[in-house]
Write a protein that holds these residues in place. Structure first.
Motif, PDB file in Angstrom:
ATOM      1  N   ARG A 156       0.730  -1.121  -0.189  1.00 36.79           N
ATOM      2  CA  ARG A 156       0.006   0.129  -0.097  1.00 36.79           C
ATOM      3  C   ARG A 156       0.952   1.237  -0.104  1.00 36.79           C
ATOM      4  NH1 ARG A 156      -2.645  -0.558   6.069  1.00 36.79           N
ATOM      5  NH2 ARG A 156      -0.607   0.007   7.188  1.00 36.79           N
ATOM      6  N   THR A 157       1.938   1.306   0.437  1.00 31.02           N
ATOM      7  CA  THR A 157       3.150   2.446   0.522  1.00 31.02           C
ATOM      8  C   THR A 157       2.966   3.001  -0.999  1.00 31.02           C
ATOM      9  OG1 THR A 157       5.061   1.096   0.063  1.00 31.02           O
ATOM     10  CG2 THR A 157       4.247   1.680   2.524  1.00 31.02           C
ATOM     11  N   THR A 158       2.742   1.995  -2.092  1.00 31.96           N
ATOM     12  CA  THR A 158       3.114   2.589  -3.349  1.00 31.96           C
ATOM     13  C   THR A 158       1.473   2.909  -3.962  1.00 31.96           C
ATOM     14  OG1 THR A 158       2.831   0.426  -4.402  1.00 31.96           O
ATOM     15  CG2 THR A 158       5.015   1.078  -3.880  1.00 31.96           C
ATOM     16  N   LEU A 159       0.565   2.951  -3.236  1.00 31.58           N
ATOM     17  CA  LEU A 159      -0.765   2.874  -4.007  1.00 31.58           C
ATOM     18  C   LEU A 159      -1.429   4.293  -3.634  1.00 31.58           C
ATOM     19  CD1 LEU A 159      -2.252  -0.700  -3.273  1.00 31.58           C
ATOM     20  CD2 LEU A 159      -1.185   0.240  -5.402  1.00 31.58           C
ATOM     21  N   TRP A 160      -2.246   4.759  -4.717  1.00 38.49           N
ATOM     22  CA  TRP A 160      -2.892   6.382  -4.434  1.00 38.49           C
ATOM     23  C   TRP A 160      -4.215   5.875  -4.980  1.00 38.49           C
ATOM     24  CZ3 TRP A 160      -0.556  10.576  -2.418  1.00 38.49           C
ATOM     25  CH2 TRP A 160       0.896  10.570  -2.141  1.00 38.49           C
ATOM     26  N   ARG A 161      -5.176   6.543  -4.500  1.00 34.76           N
ATOM     27  CA  ARG A 161      -6.726   6.507  -4.891  1.00 34.76           C
ATOM     28  C   ARG A 161      -6.662   7.832  -5.700  1.00 34.76           C
ATOM     29  NH1 ARG A 161     -11.233   4.689  -1.911  1.00 34.76           N
ATOM     30  NH2 ARG A 161      -9.665   4.311  -0.173  1.00 34.76           N
ATOM     31  N   ALA A 162      -6.844   7.789  -7.284  1.00 30.76           N
ATOM     32  CA  ALA A 162      -6.928   8.906  -7.881  1.00 30.76           C
ATOM     33  C   ALA A 162      -8.377   9.800  -8.111  1.00 30.76           C
ATOM     34  CB  ALA A 162      -7.043   8.488  -9.396  1.00 30.76           C
ATOM     35  N   GLN A 163      -7.942  10.963  -7.823  1.00 29.59           N
ATOM     36  CA  GLN A 163      -9.392  12.003  -7.944  1.00 29.59           C
ATOM     37  C   GLN A 163      -9.305  12.719  -9.091  1.00 29.59           C
ATOM     38  OE1 GLN A 163      -8.433  14.092  -4.341  1.00 29.59           O
ATOM     39  NE2 GLN A 163      -9.187  12.686  -2.530  1.00 29.59           N
TER      40      GLN A 163
END
Ligand code: C5P
Length: 234
Positions: A156-163
């Motif tokens: 999860r340290t590399t994951l982002w939720r795109a907005q």
């Protein structure tokens, strides 16, 4: 300096909301979601024109006061979100230069904090590299094989939720979305089309307030954020 244009896809049916009214017209804190989204964008004086992409068969747009703003134009949307965005982008062809910037923002994100939009615009203009607001993922994320059996736990340290907003150069974004369309692929955001086309895309960290209203449980959360943001400004 290059111009900044805006496109707001608002032609969806909001299937997951399971209401008769498409979600962009659901009223929260006294106004339709679309009205809140437009007000947040129109507060930005650099936006020369804002194209709002609508479903031409619905009559509810009359209830959205900001659609009568002189900087706002409307066009008809398409089957998928990417088709609607392309329709909005193409409608700018008479005014937009190839290198002009276009900001795309979902009608279903009514709680965009003005400081987040400012940070994104400043980062993109300063670096010349297109980008998007995104939020860090704090949950542990699983991948399943069949919707049930877990096959992996992602880092999860590399994951982002795109907005949204997402800002890219007009001609590059048109070409990237068209390319995905020709390949039969559906871009669920602008950044994915730009990534596929080989462009560098930057992330600017945004806040959880800028979430996408998707299911009925999201409405009271949006109401709370909108009321507290307005209260904080008073
Ligand atoms: O369905 P989803 O939540 O991904 O929609 C995101 C945004 O794209 C919404 O503002 C919706 O109105 C818009 N949209 C559109 N045209 C479509 C589908 C979605 O403008 N065909």
């Amino acid at each position: 300096m290059s111009n900044l244009w805006g496109v707001v896809p608002a032609a969806g049916s909001g299937r997951r909301m399971a209401t008769e009214v498409p979600k962009q017209y659901l009223r929260v804190a006294g106004s339709p979601l679309l009205e809140h989204a437009l007000q947040a964008l129109l507060a930005c004086s650099e936006l020369r024109r804002l194209v709002v992409v609508l479903d031409p068969t619905d009559r509810r747009a009359d209830e959205v006061a900001s659609l009568r703003d002189p900087r706002v134009a409307t066009v008809a949307g398409g089957l998928e979100r990417a088709d609607s965005v392309l329709s909005g982008l193409r409608s700018l062809s008479d005014v937009a230069g190839a290198d002009d910037w276009v900001l795309v923002h979902d009608a279903a994100r009514p709680c965009l904090p003005p400081e987040d939009m400012r940070r994104l615009i400043d980062a993109v203009l300063a670096s010349g590299c297109g980008g998007l607001l995104a939020q860090r993922i704090t949950d542990t994320v699983k991948r399943t094989a069949d919707g049930r059996r877990v096959v992996a736990t992602l880092d999860r340290t590399t994951l982002w939720r795109a907005q949204t907003p997402q800002i890219f150069r007009w001609a590059e974004l048109c070409a990237a979305l068209e390319q995905m369309q020709q390949q039969g692929l559906i871009a669920t955001d602008e950044a994915s089309a730009m990534e596929q086309a080989g462009y560098e895309v930057q992330i600017v960290e945004g806040s959880s307030r800028n979430f996408k209203v998707t299911v009925p449980d999201d409405l009271p959360i949006a109401e709370y954020y909108l009321k507290t943001t307005v209260a904080a400004r008073l």
